[in-house]
Scaffold this motif. Structure first.
Motif, PDB file in Angstrom:
ATOM      1  N   LYS A 107       0.849  -1.187   0.000  1.00  9.96           N
ATOM      2  CA  LYS A 107       0.000   0.000   0.000  1.00  9.96           C
ATOM      3  C   LYS A 107       0.887   1.239   0.000  1.00  9.96           C
ATOM      4  CE  LYS A 107      -3.280  -2.774   2.444  1.00  9.96           C
ATOM      5  NZ  LYS A 107      -2.435  -3.952   2.534  1.00  9.96           N
ATOM      6  N   ILE A 108       0.768   2.006  -1.082  1.00  8.29           N
ATOM      7  CA  ILE A 108       1.575   3.208  -1.250  1.00  8.29           C
ATOM      8  C   ILE A 108       0.643   4.408  -1.324  1.00  8.29           C
ATOM      9  CG2 ILE A 108       3.204   4.419  -2.753  1.00  8.29           C
ATOM     10  CD1 ILE A 108       4.082   1.616  -3.754  1.00  8.29           C
ATOM     11  N   LEU A 109       0.961   5.438  -0.559  1.00  6.16           N
ATOM     12  CA  LEU A 109       0.199   6.682  -0.599  1.00  6.16           C
ATOM     13  C   LEU A 109       1.074   7.749  -1.232  1.00  6.16           C
ATOM     14  CD1 LEU A 109      -2.362   8.287   0.199  1.00  6.16           C
ATOM     15  CD2 LEU A 109      -1.198   8.822   2.344  1.00  6.16           C
ATOM     16  N   ILE A 129       1.891  11.424   8.866  1.00  5.73           N
ATOM     17  CA  ILE A 129       3.021  10.868   9.613  1.00  5.73           C
ATOM     18  C   ILE A 129       2.657  10.763  11.094  1.00  5.73           C
ATOM     19  CG2 ILE A 129       5.460  11.173  10.223  1.00  5.73           C
ATOM     20  CD1 ILE A 129       4.990  10.727   7.211  1.00  5.73           C
ATOM     21  N   GLY A 130       2.859   9.574  11.654  1.00  9.47           N
ATOM     22  CA  GLY A 130       2.609   9.357  13.074  1.00  9.47           C
ATOM     23  C   GLY A 130       1.167   9.034  13.427  1.00  9.47           C
ATOM     24  N   THR A 131       0.312   8.892  12.423  1.00  9.21           N
ATOM     25  CA  THR A 131      -1.091   8.564  12.677  1.00  9.21           C
ATOM     26  C   THR A 131      -1.305   7.070  12.427  1.00  9.21           C
ATOM     27  OG1 THR A 131      -1.813   8.940  10.400  1.00  9.21           O
ATOM     28  CG2 THR A 131      -1.769  10.860  11.858  1.00  9.21           C
ATOM     29  N   PRO A 132      -2.458   6.544  12.818  1.00  9.76           N
ATOM     30  CA  PRO A 132      -2.737   5.130  12.528  1.00  9.76           C
ATOM     31  C   PRO A 132      -2.671   4.810  11.027  1.00  9.76           C
ATOM     32  CG  PRO A 132      -4.287   5.944  14.158  1.00  9.76           C
ATOM     33  CD  PRO A 132      -3.499   7.135  13.674  1.00  9.76           C
ATOM     34  N   LEU A 133      -2.968   5.781  10.178  1.00  6.00           N
ATOM     35  CA  LEU A 133      -2.881   5.567   8.734  1.00  6.00           C
ATOM     36  C   LEU A 133      -1.456   5.227   8.313  1.00  6.00           C
ATOM     37  CD1 LEU A 133      -3.968   5.574   5.849  1.00  6.00           C
ATOM     38  CD2 LEU A 133      -3.693   8.073   5.837  1.00  6.00           C
ATOM     39  N   SER A 134      -0.488   5.924   8.865  1.00  6.27           N
ATOM     40  CA  SER A 134       0.907   5.673   8.466  1.00  6.27           C
ATOM     41  C   SER A 134       1.355   4.257   8.829  1.00  6.27           C
ATOM     42  CB  SER A 134       1.848   6.707   9.091  1.00  6.27           C
ATOM     43  OG  SER A 134       1.900   6.564  10.492  1.00  6.27           O
ATOM     44  N   GLU A 135       0.758   3.686   9.864  1.00  3.01           N
ATOM     45  CA  GLU A 135       1.104   2.324  10.269  1.00  3.01           C
ATOM     46  C   GLU A 135       0.562   1.273   9.300  1.00  3.01           C
ATOM     47  OE1 GLU A 135       3.152   1.547  12.818  1.00  3.01           O
ATOM     48  OE2 GLU A 135       3.418   3.714  13.049  1.00  3.01           O
ATOM     49  N   LYS A 136      -0.472   1.625   8.555  1.00  9.60           N
ATOM     50  CA  LYS A 136      -1.092   0.679   7.618  1.00  9.60           C
ATOM     51  C   LYS A 136      -0.459   0.726   6.230  1.00  9.60           C
ATOM     52  CE  LYS A 136      -4.769  -0.262  10.314  1.00  9.60           C
ATOM     53  NZ  LYS A 136      -5.436  -1.484  10.576  1.00  9.60           N
ATOM     54  N   LEU A 137       0.368   1.738   5.977  1.00 11.22           N
ATOM     55  CA  LEU A 137       0.966   1.930   4.659  1.00 11.22           C
ATOM     56  C   LEU A 137       2.367   1.341   4.597  1.00 11.22           C
ATOM     57  CD1 LEU A 137      -0.118   5.647   4.239  1.00 11.22           C
ATOM     58  CD2 LEU A 137      -1.076   3.693   3.000  1.00 11.22           C
ATOM     59  N   ARG A 154       4.475   2.554   2.219  1.00 18.49           N
ATOM     60  CA  ARG A 154       5.298   3.677   1.787  1.00 18.49           C
ATOM     61  C   ARG A 154       4.424   4.913   1.631  1.00 18.49           C
ATOM     62  NH1 ARG A 154      10.393   4.074  -1.522  1.00 18.49           N
ATOM     63  NH2 ARG A 154      10.563   1.872  -1.087  1.00 18.49           N
ATOM     64  N   ILE A 155       4.993   6.057   2.022  1.00 16.23           N
ATOM     65  CA  ILE A 155       4.352   7.344   1.807  1.00 16.23           C
ATOM     66  C   ILE A 155       5.298   8.148   0.930  1.00 16.23           C
ATOM     67  CG2 ILE A 155       3.500   9.455   2.875  1.00 16.23           C
ATOM     68  CD1 ILE A 155       3.153   7.805   5.485  1.00 16.23           C
ATOM     69  N   MET A 156       4.765   8.659  -0.172  1.00 13.89           N
ATOM     70  CA  MET A 156       5.591   9.420  -1.103  1.00 13.89           C
ATOM     71  C   MET A 156       4.962  10.778  -1.352  1.00 13.89           C
ATOM     72  SD  MET A 156       6.455   6.398  -3.813  1.00 13.89           S
ATOM     73  CE  MET A 156       7.735   7.310  -4.645  1.00 13.89           C
ATOM     74  N   SER A 157       5.801  11.781  -1.429  1.00  7.46           N
ATOM     75  CA  SER A 157       5.331  13.124  -1.742  1.00  7.46           C
ATOM     76  C   SER A 157       5.156  13.262  -3.248  1.00  7.46           C
ATOM     77  CB  SER A 157       6.368  14.139  -1.243  1.00  7.46           C
ATOM     78  OG  SER A 157       6.093  15.406  -1.774  1.00  7.46           O
ATOM     79  N   VAL A 211       9.058   1.428   7.244  1.00  2.00           N
ATOM     80  CA  VAL A 211       8.949   1.464   5.793  1.00  2.00           C
ATOM     81  C   VAL A 211       8.453   2.818   5.294  1.00  2.00           C
ATOM     82  CG1 VAL A 211       7.969   0.309   3.793  1.00  2.00           C
ATOM     83  CG2 VAL A 211       8.461  -1.002   5.838  1.00  2.00           C
ATOM     84  N   ALA A 212       7.455   3.371   5.940  1.00  2.00           N
ATOM     85  CA  ALA A 212       6.875   4.613   5.459  1.00  2.00           C
ATOM     86  C   ALA A 212       7.761   5.825   5.717  1.00  2.00           C
ATOM     87  CB  ALA A 212       5.510   4.825   6.104  1.00  2.00           C
ATOM     88  N   PHE A 213       8.726   5.692   6.610  1.00  2.00           N
ATOM     89  CA  PHE A 213       9.535   6.846   6.984  1.00  2.00           C
ATOM     90  C   PHE A 213      10.965   6.760   6.470  1.00  2.00           C
ATOM     91  CE2 PHE A 213       6.658   6.600  10.873  1.00  2.00           C
ATOM     92  CZ  PHE A 213       5.682   7.350  10.275  1.00  2.00           C
ATOM     93  N   ASP A 214      11.199   6.222   5.288  1.00  2.00           N
ATOM     94  CA  ASP A 214      12.555   6.074   4.800  1.00  2.00           C
ATOM     95  C   ASP A 214      13.260   7.413   4.636  1.00  2.00           C
ATOM     96  OD1 ASP A 214      10.993   6.764   2.655  1.00  2.00           O
ATOM     97  OD2 ASP A 214      11.781   5.235   1.319  1.00  2.00           O
ATOM     98  N   TRP A 215      12.524   8.495   4.502  1.00  2.00           N
ATOM     99  CA  TRP A 215      13.130   9.815   4.349  1.00  2.00           C
ATOM    100  C   TRP A 215      13.711  10.348   5.658  1.00  2.00           C
ATOM    101  CZ3 TRP A 215      10.813  13.570   7.261  1.00  2.00           C
ATOM    102  CH2 TRP A 215       9.519  13.306   7.721  1.00  2.00           C
ATOM    103  N   LEU A 216      13.385   9.721   6.778  1.00  2.00           N
ATOM    104  CA  LEU A 216      13.901  10.173   8.067  1.00  2.00           C
ATOM    105  C   LEU A 216      15.380   9.841   8.273  1.00  2.00           C
ATOM    106  CD1 LEU A 216      10.988   9.408  10.537  1.00  2.00           C
ATOM    107  CD2 LEU A 216      11.747  11.607   9.690  1.00  2.00           C
TER     108      LEU A 216
END
Length: 160
Positions: free
Chosen positions: A79-81, A92-100, A102-105, A139-144
């Motif tokens: 699941k990619i957003l 970032i930091g919400t329950p949604l981010s835990e279900k994804l 990857r998050i991409m801008s 996984v979703a926070f690779d930019w950190l």
């Protein structure tokens, strides 16, 4: 996840420019484009979807509700957003981010989008191992990992 041969990428996008870009990037992959969550849930129920690429700027609660419903049918799907940079702080930091996965801008380069989508269709055993110095904390926070990179670069430069 299904085999690479049977993999279907479901893209949820409404914006015309985004649709055109994603259609171009995904032209060599099995994909289907829908423009809202109800259509997406219908496709998920009828077909073998191996990955979701969500490019809708909907409220985080609505996206989370959709992900929860989708997980009932395809819990192992990637699941990619893909969202506007301005919305990242709402995710970032919400329950949604835990279900994804990857998050991409939306400021992501098309080449990066193409690589990420291609990785969805590469069998896990064939994927090259990550040989980077940094381990990914989430996984979703690779930019950190930027801070780690800065510290490592500074330390390496001091040793030269």
């Amino acid at each position: 996840m299904t085999s690479a041969k049977d993999a279907l990428l479901l893209i949820i996008v409404k914006d015309t420019a985004d649709t055109r870009l994603l259609s171009e990037i995904c032209s060599s992959f099995a994909h289907q484009i829908v423009d809202d969550y109800p259509q997406a849930l219908k496709v998920i129920a009828e077909k073998s979807v191996s990955a979701l690429f969500i490019a809708l700027n909907t409220p985080a609660e609505e996206t989370l509700e959709f992900i929860n419903k989708a997980n009932q049918h395809i819990p192992l799907a990637e699941k990619i957003l893909w969202t506007d940079y301005a919305h990242l702080h709402e995710i970032i930091g919400t329950p949604l981010s835990e279900k994804l996965n990857r998050i991409m801008s939306k400021t992501t380069k098309p080449q990066t989008l193409e690589r990420v989508i291609a990785e969805l269709f590469t069998p896990t055993l064939v994927r090259e191992e990550d040989t980077t110095f940094f381990e990914q904390t989430h996984v979703a926070f690779d930019w950190l990992n930027a801070e780690k990179l800065l510290r490592w670069s500074t330390t390496s430069a001091c040793h030269i």
